[in-house]
Enzyme design. Structure first.
Site, PDB file in Angstrom:
ATOM      1  N   CYS B  94       0.832  -1.219   0.000  1.00  0.00           N
ATOM      2  CA  CYS B  94       0.000   0.000   0.000  1.00  0.00           C
ATOM      3  C   CYS B  94       0.861   1.262   0.000  1.00  0.00           C
ATOM      4  CB  CYS B  94      -0.939  -0.003   1.193  1.00  0.00           C
ATOM      5  SG  CYS B  94      -1.608  -1.629   1.554  1.00  0.00           S
ATOM      6  N   HIS B 367      -9.038   3.726  -1.047  1.00  0.00           N
ATOM      7  CA  HIS B 367      -7.676   3.213  -0.929  1.00  0.00           C
ATOM      8  C   HIS B 367      -7.324   2.278  -2.090  1.00  0.00           C
ATOM      9  CE1 HIS B 367      -3.982   1.799   0.628  1.00  0.00           C
ATOM     10  NE2 HIS B 367      -4.413   0.799   1.350  1.00  0.00           N
TER      11      HIS B 367
END
Ligand SMILES: [Zn+2]
Lengths: 138, 421
Positions: B94, B367
Site C-alpha cells: 500500500c 484506498h
C-alpha cells in the site's frame, strides 16, 4: 541432535510430528520461533534446535468474522467466527497462532494475559496434510 | 559509521493530480491514470510540456493479481507519451507510490534526472470482496496466513494490545471514524461523501420505507455500537473501522530545486524522507507501535532538521482506524498512549491543533493501494497552497505538512515532509 536446516520447512515438519521447535544461538543464547537461519542478535550462524515448553500468555487477539477462502473451506464465517492471536511464550519470544477453546462469537469474553498452552490442529490427509500450531487456555 | 542523510540536490513538487477514487466498472487503470495525469499537467502554473519528463516511477501493488496485468511501467510510458524513456514500476504494497516518489527523489537528488513523474495506480473493484481479501493477503507474513489472520485481523490484534496497554476502547476508535467522515463531504474526489450522521439518516429512511422498525440511535456512537449498522469484520475492527475497496490513480511532477520556479511561483519542497521495514507480528518488538514507522520518522526528521512539533498537519495511513492512532504516536505528534485522548478532544479535526487526514483519509477518500501514497501528497499540495477549497484547514498559515504511508501490515512504512517556502 537434530540435523535439519533451520528453515520454515523444518519448522512445519516438526509441527506435523507434534513438536513445537525453535532455533537457539549457541553463541549468545538468543531463541527464535519460528527458527532463524542465523542469529540477528550476534550474527552467529551456530544454531541448535530447541523444543519449546508450549506455555505462555495471550498478548493480542482478534476474532475473524469475514474469513479468507482457506478458512471458509473449514466452515468459518460470520456466524461461526474463529480466534487467532499472539502468544508471549514462557521462554520470551512471541508467536502467532490460532486460539482454540475460547468463544470467538463473544470476543469480550476473551482476555489478554490469559495463560495458554500449545496444541496442534491437524488438517487434511496424505499429501495435503498440514499441522498448524494452536494455543488454548491452560 | 553512517553520516547524516542529506539530499545531494533539492527537489520540488510543481504539479499534482488525482483521479476520482471509487468503484468504476466502466474504467480501467489506464483511464484513471489518464485522469490524474491530465489534472497534473493542467495544474502546473506556468505551463509544462509532458515531453520534458525524463523518467517516471509508477507504484502498483498487485494489478497482476487484480486484473492479470503486471508490467505497468511500459503501459504508463505509452499512455502518457513518456515512452521510449524509462518508466519503472515500484512495489511496496500500500506504500507503492510513495516508493515511486522516493525513487524520483533519489534520481533528481543524485543529478541523474531533472524532471520526473511519480505516481501510482490500482484497479481493485473488478474483483469480488473475497478475491480482494486474498490479493491483499499477499502482503502479510506467511506465519500470519497459517494462523488464519486477514489484513483487518492483524490490525484487530494490534487494537486489542493497545486497548489493554493504554485503557482505550472501541469508542475511541469511533472518534477517528466520525472525524474522517466529517471531512469526507468536503472532498469531491473521495469515494464516500457522507458523514456518519448522513448514513444513519439514510438507514432510518430505508427502514421506514420498508415498514421495518426504525433504529432509534441517539448519536453516531450508538449507531457504531449497533452490529446491524456496523458489523464486526475482525473484532474489534468493525465495518466502519476499515477502508473500502477502490480504483484510482494519482501522480506528482518532481523537478530539481533550481528549476522549480520555471514551473510555478509556489512549489512544494520535499525536505525529509524516511522509510522503514517491519517484521511479522510475532517478531515485532512492540504490539502497539510499528518499528518501521519509528525508523522512517527518525530518518525524515534527521534529513529535514525538523521536529514533530514543526509538522502542522498530516495525511497518515488509516487503512484501519487503529492504524491512524498508532501512526500519530509513532511519528511523535502525540506521546505513546496519549493519542486517543487527543483525538477525543478534537485535536486531530480539521480545526484542531494537529489536523489529520483532512482528505477524509483512506477510510472515506478510498484506498486504491498503489495510488494512495501520491494521493496523500496531492492533499498536502492542495492544503499547503491554500487550494483545498471547502476542506482547507481554517485560520492557519500552512508551510509544513507530512505524509505517512504504510505497506502491508507494517512491513513498509514511509514518512515524507513537505515545505512551502
Ligand atoms: Zn547470537
Amino acid at each position: 541432535m537434530e540435523e535439519r536446516p533451520f528453515s520454515d520447512i523444518s519448522y512445519r515438519q516438526f509441527l506435523s510430528e507434534g513438536k513445537f521447535m525453535g532455533s537457539r544461538c549457541r553463541k549468545c543464547g538468543e531463541l527464535y520461533v519460528p527458527p532463524r537461519h542465523f542469529c540477528i542478535a550476534c550474527r552467529s550462524d551456530d544454531m541448535e534446535w530447541h523444543e519449546m515448553v508450549g506455555e505462555g500468555e495471550l498478548a493480542a487477539f482478534t476474532c475473524i468474522f469475514v474469513a479468507p477462502p482457506h478458512m471458509v473451506e473449514l466452515g468459518y464465517d460470520r456466524r461461526n467466527p474463529y480466534c487467532t492471536g499472539v502468544v508471549t511464550l514462557k521462554e520470551g519470544p512471541r508467536i502467532v497462532a490460532r486460539i482454540e477453546g475460547v468463544d470467538a462469537a463473544r470476543p469480550e469474553s476473551i482476555a489478554i494475559g490469559t495463560p495458554m498452552k500449545s496444541d496442534f490442529i491437524r488438517l487434511g490427509e496424505g499429501e495435503g496434510a498440514k499441522t498448524l500450531l494452536a494455543f488454548r487456555p491452560s | 559509521m553512517t553520516g547524516k542523510r542529506k539530499l545531494g540536490r533539492g527537489v520540488a513538487i510543481v504539479g499534482a493530480g488525482m483521479s476520482n477514487f471509487g468503484m468504476f466498472p466502466d474504467k480501467d487503470s489506464k483511464d484513471v491514470f489518464a485522469e490524474a495525469f491530465s489534472e497534473m499537467i493542467a495544474g502546473v502554473d506556468k505551463g509544462f510540456d509532458p515531453a520534458d519528463i525524463q523518467a517516471a516511477w509508477i507504484g502498483n501493488f498487485s494489478n497482476d493479481f487484480f486484473v492479470h496485468q503486471a508490467h505497468w511501467g511500459p503501459i504508463i510510458a505509452d499512455l502518457t507519451g513518456i515512452a521510449p524513456k524509462a518508466v519503472t514500476r515500484t512495489e511496496g504494497a500500500c506504500a507503492s507510490s510513495t516508493l515511486a516518489m522516493r525513487d524520483g527523489l533519489m534520481a533528481i537528488a543524485s543529478g541523474m534526472y531533472d524532471i520526473v513523474l511519480a505516481g501510482g495506480v490500482e484497479e481493485m473493484s473488478k474483483c469480488t470482496t473475497e478475491e480482494v481479501t486474498e490479493g491483499l493477503a499477499l502482503a502479510t507474513s506467511p506465519y500470519e496466513g497459517d494462523a488464519g489472520y486477514t489484513f483487518p485481523g492483524v490490525f484487530g490484534a494490534l487494537a486489542t494490545a493497545y486497548f489493554n496497554k493504554y485503557g482505550a476502547g472501541r469508542e475511541h476508535l469511533m472518534n477517528i471514524t466520525i472525524k474522517s467522515h466529517e471531512n469526507a463531504p468536503l472532498n469531491p474526489k473521495g469515494q464516500f461523501k457522507q458523514t456518519i450522521k448522513d448514513l444513519m439518516e439514510a438507514r432510518k429512511a430505508k427502514a421506514e420505507k420498508k415498514g421495518l422498525p426504525v433504529p432509534g440511535w441517539a448519536d453516531e456512537k450508538e449507531a457504531l455500537w449497533d452490529p446491524a449498522f456496523n458489523p464486526p469484520v475482525a473484532w474489534p475492527m468493525h465495518l466502519y473501522d476499515c477502508c473500502p475497496i477502490s480504483d484510482g490513480a494519482s501522480c506528482v511532477l518532481m523537478v530539481a530545486e533550481e528549476l522549480a520556479k520555471d514551473f510555478t511561483d509556489d512549489p512544494i519542497y520535499v525536505v525529509g524522507f524516511g522509510q522503514g521495514s517491519g517484521r511479522g507480528l510475532h517478531a515485532c518488538p512492540s504490539l502497539t507501535s510499528f518499528e518501521a514507522n519509528k525508523n522512517a520518522a527518525k530518518e525524515a526528521y534527521g534529513m529535514s532538521g525538523l521536529k514533530p512539533r514543526d509538522i502542522q498537519f498530516a495525511e497518515v495511513h488509516d487503512c484501519f482506524s487503529i492504524a491512524e492512532l498508532i501512526h500519530i504516536e509513532d511519528l511523535g505528534f502525540f506521546e505513546a498512549g496519549e493519542g486517543y485522548k487527543a483525538i477525543a478532544e478534537g485535536e486531530t479535526r480539521r480545526d484542531g491543533r494537529m489536523p489529520i487526514n483532512t482528505s477524509g483519509g483512506l477510510k472515506c477518500k478510498g484506498h486504491p493501494v498503489g495510488a494512495t501514497g501520491t494521493a496523500q501528497m496531492f492533499e498536502i499540495w492542495k492544503q499547503l497552497r491554500g487550494e483545498a477549497g471547502e476542506r482547507q484547514i481554517p485560520g492557519r498559515d500552512l508551510y509544513i505538512g507530512a505524509t505517512q504511508n504504510l505497506g502491508g501490515t507494517g512491513g513498509t512504512c514511509t514518512f515524507t515532509i513537505f515545505e512551502r517556502r
